[in-house]
Design a protein around this motif. Structure first.
Motif, PDB file in Angstrom:
ATOM      1  N   LEU A  32       7.358   9.978 -10.576  1.00 44.59           N
ATOM      2  CA  LEU A  32       7.976   8.659 -10.750  1.00 44.59           C
ATOM      3  C   LEU A  32       8.258   7.993  -9.409  1.00 44.59           C
ATOM      4  O   LEU A  32       8.097   6.782  -9.256  1.00 44.59           O
ATOM      5  N   VAL A  33       8.641   8.786  -8.414  1.00 36.90           N
ATOM      6  CA  VAL A  33       8.854   8.249  -7.066  1.00 36.90           C
ATOM      7  C   VAL A  33       7.528   7.781  -6.491  1.00 36.90           C
ATOM      8  O   VAL A  33       7.411   6.670  -5.958  1.00 36.90           O
ATOM      9  N   GLN A  34       6.510   8.611  -6.627  1.00 37.24           N
ATOM     10  CA  GLN A  34       5.178   8.275  -6.103  1.00 37.24           C
ATOM     11  C   GLN A  34       4.633   7.009  -6.748  1.00 37.24           C
ATOM     12  O   GLN A  34       3.995   6.180  -6.088  1.00 37.24           O
ATOM     13  N   GLU A  35       4.909   6.813  -8.027  1.00 36.37           N
ATOM     14  CA  GLU A  35       4.422   5.640  -8.754  1.00 36.37           C
ATOM     15  C   GLU A  35       5.286   4.399  -8.506  1.00 36.37           C
ATOM     16  O   GLU A  35       5.008   3.333  -9.037  1.00 36.37           O
ATOM     17  N   GLY A  36       6.353   4.547  -7.723  1.00 31.27           N
ATOM     18  CA  GLY A  36       7.156   3.394  -7.339  1.00 31.27           C
ATOM     19  C   GLY A  36       8.292   3.040  -8.282  1.00 31.27           C
ATOM     20  O   GLY A  36       8.929   1.999  -8.113  1.00 31.27           O
ATOM     21  N   PHE A  37       8.567   3.876  -9.277  1.00 30.08           N
ATOM     22  CA  PHE A  37       9.685   3.595 -10.186  1.00 30.08           C
ATOM     23  C   PHE A  37      11.025   3.767  -9.471  1.00 30.08           C
ATOM     24  O   PHE A  37      12.008   3.106  -9.802  1.00 30.08           O
ATOM     25  N   TYR A  38      11.067   4.684  -8.518  1.00 29.36           N
ATOM     26  CA  TYR A  38      12.275   4.967  -7.735  1.00 29.36           C
ATOM     27  C   TYR A  38      11.879   5.092  -6.275  1.00 29.36           C
ATOM     28  O   TYR A  38      10.756   5.492  -5.965  1.00 29.36           O
ATOM     29  N   SER A  39      12.821   4.785  -5.372  1.00 33.56           N
ATOM     30  CA  SER A  39      12.487   4.844  -3.945  1.00 33.56           C
ATOM     31  C   SER A  39      12.433   6.280  -3.426  1.00 33.56           C
ATOM     32  O   SER A  39      11.696   6.570  -2.486  1.00 33.56           O
ATOM     33  N   ASN A  40      13.198   7.184  -4.055  1.00 39.38           N
ATOM     34  CA  ASN A  40      13.191   8.587  -3.657  1.00 39.38           C
ATOM     35  C   ASN A  40      13.887   9.412  -4.748  1.00 39.38           C
ATOM     36  O   ASN A  40      14.370   8.850  -5.736  1.00 39.38           O
ATOM     37  N   ARG A  41      13.970  10.704  -4.547  1.00 38.87           N
ATOM     38  CA  ARG A  41      14.602  11.586  -5.536  1.00 38.87           C
ATOM     39  C   ARG A  41      16.064  11.216  -5.759  1.00 38.87           C
ATOM     40  O   ARG A  41      16.549  11.212  -6.893  1.00 38.87           O
TER      41      ARG A  41
END
Length: 138
Positions: A32-41
């Motif tokens: 999800l981070v890689q796909e841009g949904f979140y900036s990081n964990r």
């Protein structure tokens, strides 16, 4: 009883926690981070926690009211505790959030004025204060 200092919610102050996740769940978060949904964990975890707190918001509010807990940041200064001692009263600290006992508060003053401490969140006080009040901290 002397008036208590104002309760504040300071969103900028944080407490570090550790979360253990299985490899698959961690991989999903990273995806999800890689796909841009979140900036990081951390962004993902904070969002998930806030969402759950929102889901249970009414239950939390009712529990705070039922248990007469203060919500947010609560400072206890030397002046506050001296006023409580002068009034011959005992303080029972009950906070959801952050409770701070001032760095100029002595162990003797804390022992004379604080009957109990219940903090759901974090307690910031000197090592000496925490040691002196150890049997009163729940």
């Amino acid at each position: 009883m002397p008036s208590a200092p104002a309760t504040r919610d300071k969103g900028g102050e944080t407490e570090k926690i550790t979360v253990n996740l299985g490899h698959v769940d961690l991989g999903r978060v990273d995806l999800l981070v890689q796909e841009g949904f979140y900036s990081n964990r951390t962004d993902f975890i904070r969002t998930a926690i806030r969402n759950q707190l929102g889901v249970h918001g009414e239950a939390v509010s009712q529990s705070i009211a039922r248990n007469t807990l203060e919500l947010g940041l609560r400072d206890f200064t030397r002046a506050d505790l001296e006023a409580i001692r002068a009034a011959g009263e005992t303080l029972h600290i009950k906070v959801v959030g952050l409770a701070r006992i001032g760095p100029d508060v002595t162990s003797e003053l804390a022992l004379a004025t604080i009957g109990s401490i219940t903090v759901l969140g974090a307690l910031q006080a000197s090592a000496e204060i925490k040691a002196a009040l150890a049997d009163r901290i729940q």
